[in-house]
Design an enzyme around this catalytic site. Structure first.
Site, PDB file in Angstrom:
ATOM      1  N   GLU A   1      62.128  68.049  77.427  1.00 41.90           N
ATOM      2  CA  GLU A   1      61.408  69.248  76.770  1.00 41.90           C
ATOM      3  C   GLU A   1      61.956  69.300  75.092  1.00 41.90           C
ATOM      4  O   GLU A   1      63.130  68.852  75.080  1.00 41.90           O
ATOM      5  CB  GLU A   1      61.687  70.353  77.286  1.00 41.90           C
TER       6      GLU A   1
ATOM      7  N   ASP B   1      53.977  69.345  72.859  1.00 42.81           N
ATOM      8  CA  ASP B   1      55.169  69.653  72.194  1.00 42.81           C
ATOM      9  C   ASP B   1      56.079  68.629  71.843  1.00 42.81           C
ATOM     10  O   ASP B   1      57.196  68.900  71.245  1.00 42.81           O
ATOM     11  CB  ASP B   1      56.162  70.862  72.924  1.00 42.81           C
TER      12      ASP B   1
ATOM     13  N   ASP C   1      59.747  60.703  86.061  1.00 40.02           N
ATOM     14  CA  ASP C   1      60.203  61.926  86.498  1.00 40.02           C
ATOM     15  C   ASP C   1      59.395  62.369  87.556  1.00 40.02           C
ATOM     16  O   ASP C   1      58.450  61.764  88.314  1.00 40.02           O
ATOM     17  CB  ASP C   1      59.806  62.895  85.318  1.00 40.02           C
TER      18      ASP C   1
ATOM     19  N   HIS D   1      57.340  66.313  74.077  1.00 45.89           N
ATOM     20  CA  HIS D   1      58.070  65.843  75.133  1.00 45.89           C
ATOM     21  C   HIS D   1      57.746  64.528  75.490  1.00 45.89           C
ATOM     22  O   HIS D   1      56.567  64.223  75.621  1.00 45.89           O
ATOM     23  CB  HIS D   1      58.255  66.946  76.156  1.00 45.89           C
TER      24      HIS D   1
HETATM   25  C1  GLP Z   1      53.955  65.791  81.768  1.00 47.89           C
HETATM   26  C2  GLP Z   1      54.544  64.728  82.191  1.00 47.89           C
HETATM   27  C3  GLP Z   1      54.676  63.573  81.025  1.00 47.89           C
HETATM   28  C4  GLP Z   1      53.294  63.394  80.658  1.00 47.89           C
HETATM   29  C5  GLP Z   1      52.739  64.676  79.895  1.00 47.89           C
HETATM   30  C6  GLP Z   1      51.495  64.811  79.311  1.00 47.89           C
HETATM   31  O1  GLP Z   1      54.726  66.484  80.957  1.00 47.89           O
HETATM   32  N1  GLP Z   1      56.012  64.580  82.621  1.00 47.89           N
HETATM   33  O2  GLP Z   1      55.261  62.344  81.530  1.00 47.89           O
HETATM   34  O3  GLP Z   1      53.335  62.392  79.168  1.00 47.89           O
HETATM   35  O4  GLP Z   1      52.691  65.580  81.027  1.00 47.89           O
HETATM   36  O5  GLP Z   1      50.378  64.587  80.277  1.00 47.89           O
HETATM   37  P1  GLP Z   1      48.984  64.152  79.970  1.00 47.89           P
HETATM   38  O6  GLP Z   1      49.051  62.795  79.800  1.00 47.89           O
HETATM   39  O7  GLP Z   1      48.040  64.744  81.214  1.00 47.89           O
HETATM   40  O8  GLP Z   1      48.663  64.728  78.898  1.00 47.89           O
END
Ligand code: GLP
Length: 263
Positions: A143, A136, A67, A138
């Site tokens: 989402e 949440d 993404d 995702h």
């Molecule tokens: C964002 C990214 C996800 C990632 C999430 C959690 O939403 N698009 O790919 O998994 O953050 O991030 P973190 O690993 O910093 O908790």
């Protein structure tokens, strides 16, 4: 699902990096799906270390990131382009033409998303998809309420995701890009293997819902229960709301025992 519970974040990162290394040694032209966020950073550090000390070779590897935010330039300090160059691509020997990250402009986005999907197919499909998880549930930027069959497209980010990322964009939700291009849940499910990583107590509820809850678009990661090769690699804190921790640990201990017997 295979659930691997490790005592610390450092160990979970090593375990994930070892799975990727072993696959790369078997298939030098491995196709990797990659994630951003804080969770995979230790995995990338371990892979960079393997490149430096053991000459792990990325020259034939192709990668596709999950993404990217819409509307910020690739060289923005908190773009996922910058993240990937900083944490991995500039530190290993992957040719620049071999890595792919969704482009952060909205111009012609529908065509871009189609080309992104086609490029994954042309590369032979993703062998290993690395995933983090939002609080949440995702994955990527899919989402809650995302179609479980969705493809690469633009998604509007929830307020919770904007808040989680606000510190990167000046501290307020108003400054965080409101949309992102993300691989769809259906795109992710086509990867041959998925590695879902999570660390820390704040992820415990999302992991419990994803692993032991019902399969639902309300928790996009829960669809991984349908994936034939989904591996969930978490630390004790992220595992703290799972019901079957002892069983998962026993399953993994038995697997290691069998592997050691096989030599
Ligand atoms: C964002 C990214 C996800 C990632 C999430 C959690 O939403 N698009 O790919 O998994 O953050 O991030 P973190 O690993 O910093 O908790």
């Amino acid at each position: 699902m295979e659930i691997i519970i490790q005592p610390t974040y450092a160990r979970l990162a090593e375990v994930a990096a070892e799975i990727i290394r072993d696959a790369l040694l078997k298939k030098p032209n491995l196709v990797l799906g990659l994630a951003t966020g804080s969770t995979p950073i230790g995995v990338y550090e371990a892979l960079v270390q393997m490149h430096r000390t053991d000459r792990l070779d990325f020259s034939n590897v192709t990668t596709f990131n999950l993404d990217e935010y819409v509307g910020i330039p690739p060289d923005h300090p908190y773009s996922y382009h910058t993240f990937m160059r900083t944490h991995l691509f500039n530190l290993i020997n992957i040719p620049v033409e071999n890595y792919h990250i969704p482009q952060s402009t909205v111009v012609g986005h529908a065509e871009f998303c189609e080309r992104y999907e086609a490029a994954i197919v042309d590369a032979g499909g993703i062998d290993i998809q690395v995933l983090g998880i939002g609080r949440d549930g995702h994955i990527g930027f899919n989402e809650p309420s995302s179609s479980l069959g969705s493809r690469t497209r633009i998604k509007t980010l929830t307020r919770g995701t904007l808040e989680a990322n606000a510190s990167h964009f000046g501290g307020t939700v108003d400054t965080v890009p409101k949309m992102a291009i993300t691989m769809g849940v259906g795109t992710i499910m086509e990867a041959k293997q998925c590695l879902l990583l999570a660390s820390g107590g704040p992820k415990a509820e999302a992991i419990a819902n994803a692993v032991e809850g019902p399969i639902t678009a309300e928790v996009p990661a829960s669809v991984l229960q349908m994936h034939p090769r989904a591996v969930v690699i978490i630390d004790d804190a992220a595992a703290s709301q799972l019901k079957r921790v002892d069983y998962y640990k026993q399953v993994y201990a038995n697997k290691l025992e069998l592997l050691s017997r096989d030599g």
